[in-house]
Design an enzyme around this catalytic site. Structure first.
Site, short mmCIF file in Angstrom:
data_model
loop_
_atom_site.label_atom_id
_atom_site.label_comp_id
_atom_site.label_asym_id
_atom_site.label_seq_id
_atom_site.Cartn_x
_atom_site.Cartn_y
_atom_site.Cartn_z
CE LYS A 198 -0.02 -0.20 0.76
NZ LYS A 198 1.14 0.64 0.49
C1 PLP Z 1 -3.30 0.35 -4.46
C2 PLP Z 1 -1.82 0.07 -4.46
N1 PLP Z 1 -1.32 -0.72 -5.41
C3 PLP Z 1 -0.01 -1.01 -5.45
C4 PLP Z 1 0.87 -0.50 -4.53
C5 PLP Z 1 2.33 -0.79 -4.66
O1 PLP Z 1 2.85 -1.45 -3.54
P1 PLP Z 1 4.41 -1.27 -3.19
O2 PLP Z 1 4.59 0.10 -2.64
O3 PLP Z 1 4.66 -2.34 -2.18
O4 PLP Z 1 5.15 -1.48 -4.43
C6 PLP Z 1 0.40 0.34 -3.53
C7 PLP Z 1 1.32 0.93 -2.54
O5 PLP Z 1 1.06 1.92 -1.91
C8 PLP Z 1 -0.99 0.64 -3.48
O6 PLP Z 1 -1.48 1.45 -2.56
#
Ligand code: PLP
Length: 443
Positions: A198
């Site tokens: 990210k």
């Molecule tokens: C749009 C979106 N929402 C939620 C998440 C979830 O984040 P995490 O991987 O930190 O749990 C991601 C992760 O790629 C995402 O791209």
């Protein structure tokens, strides 16, 4: 005579070694990580790095309060639990997103409902939102997809009209702005991911922001087993008052995220400059559709998407096959290109089979027992489906990569589009390197 494409045995435009890695590690990261190691404090809800990150992220994003979490997924689930989503409630999100924007509803025994996307922004189409609302709807989750803010004004207006909560999924959009406001600070709760890929990486982790003290307090309880905190000693008293989880983050990811935050704007600016250069050049190639950024938005380009249009390129070819042919040819020219989501989220197996808790169809059955039917028709989201057939992600627009690399990308596009017949001849070539069938994984 056009140059021989690399997929046909020609020389590739670029090499893997032309790419520089993400995330960028500097002395700021080393200094803060060493602070953690020297302190001997590795974790804790009120540990120094975690607390500092919460203060700094709240200030950066213009929110009153921030809580760190173990992941973006945890932040989303925590948000739904905090606003009071319960069994059988419906939660609306976008059809083009990552699974977690929808599975967070299932984790709260609620039912995800999907809205198709706008064909230019790839974000939830607000004109289709009201048709998805009914008496069971509790929350709207707009997703700021790939770094571009969702169209928040009409979404907030519809939410107010129907008395719904808005939980922003800003997991891909750290630093993006809508009408001058940072995303995540517009709805009732904003959620972010700190995953390695990210714009604000911490390894893994998440952030939950809100202006609402009640939601902050609920979030704090949910994050830590539902355990009450003694008001005087600020210690847990091991008396759970509500259902909670273990969603805390740790000192090392928090320290890393703090060091990365020092450089977020500067690195976002590099992404924007790279993206603007690519857009300016790729627009000149008929059949290549670069991403669109509405004037009221600041896009931070977590991903740089391009779509392909065979008709505009002067080729008589089915759009999906055309995308695959171009993607393979670009890949062979040395570009890291490939798909992220390959289908709208509601087309994924879990929504087709509705396989929920314990192998049953719970939580869908909560409402289905009352005669309400849930069908996630694969053709109900035609704009998201058409996007998934025709887009690819151009990886490598992040810092420290700069315009020199972007120029090579443009050269590769120009080369492939100068001889599309050659590219199409190789549309069926087996060149995918990964067992997942992807050219390159974004994570
Ligand atoms: C749009 C979106 N929402 C939620 C998440 C979830 O984040 P995490 O991987 O930190 O749990 C991601 C992760 O790629 C995402 O791209």
């Amino acid at each position: 005579m056009a140059e021989k494409l690399a997929i046909d045995g020609g020389t590739p435009v670029l090499q893997r070694s032309d790419y520089k890695n993400w995330p960028i590690i500097t002395d700021d990261d080393r200094r803060l990580i060493n602070e953690v190691l020297d302190s001997g404090i590795m974790a804790g809800g009120t540990a120094p790095q975690v607390t500092a990150l919460e203060r700094e992220w709240a200030e950066y994003s213009g929110a009153r309060y921030c809580l760190t979490t173990g992941s973006g997924t945890a932040a989303l689930h925590m948000a739904l639990a905090a606003v009071g989503v319960g069994p059988g409630d419906e939660v609306i999100t976008s059809a083009f997103t990552f699974l977690a924007s929808a599975s967070c509803a299932l984790h709260q025994n609620a039912v995800p409902v999907f809205v198709d996307i706008d064909p230019r922004t790839y974000n939830m189409d607000p004109s289709k939102l009201e048709a998805a609302i009914n008496e069971r709807t509790k929350v709207i989750i707009p997703v700021h997809i790939q770094g571009l803010p969702a169209d928040m004004d009409p979404i907030m207006e519809i939410a107010r009209k129907h008395d719904l909560f808005v939980v922003e999924d800003a997991c891909q959009a750290h630093g993006a702005e809508y009408r001058g406001n940072k995303v995540g600070s517009i709805g009732n709760v904003g959620t972010f991911s700190l995953n390695n890929f990210k714009n604000l990486p911490g390894g893994e982790g998440g952030l939950f922001i809100t202006d609402d003290k009640v939601l902050l307090n609920k979030g704090m309880l949910i994050r830590c087993f539902g355990d009450e905190i003694d008001e005087v000693s600020h210690r847990r008293i091991y008396n759970a008052s509500i259902l909670g989880y273990m969603y805390r983050n740790q000192e090392l990811p928090a320290a890393l995220a703090r060091a990365q935050l020092m450089h977020l704007d500067e690195r976002n600016n590099t992404r924007i400059a790279n993206a603007n250069f690519l857009t300016q050049e790729l627009t000149k190639i008929p059949g290549v559709i670069p991403p669109y950024c509405p004037p009221e938005c600041k896009h931070v380009y977590f991903m740089y998407n391009v779509r392909f249009d065979p008709a505009a390129a002067g080729v008589d070819c089915e759009p999906r096959r055309f995308r695959i042919a171009v993607e393979k040819a670009l890949y062979k020219e040395g570009m890291l290109v490939g798909q992220w989501q390959t289908m709208p989220v509601p087309a994924q197996d879990i929504f087709q089979t509705k396989l929920g808790y314990g192998g049953s169809s719970y939580p869908w059955t909560i409402n289905e027992a009352k005669g309400i039917k849930y069908e996630y028709g694969t053709h109900d989201y035609p704009v998201a489906k058409a996007l998934c057939d025709t887009y690819t992600v151009v990886h490598g627009i992040h810092a420290p990569n700069g315009v020199d690399l972007m120029k090579k990308f443009v050269e590769a596009f120009q080369k492939v589009f100068a001889d599309l017949d050659q590219a199409l001849d190789h549309a069926d070539d087996e060149i995918y390197p990964g067992p997942d069938g992807k050219l390159y994984g974004a994570g």
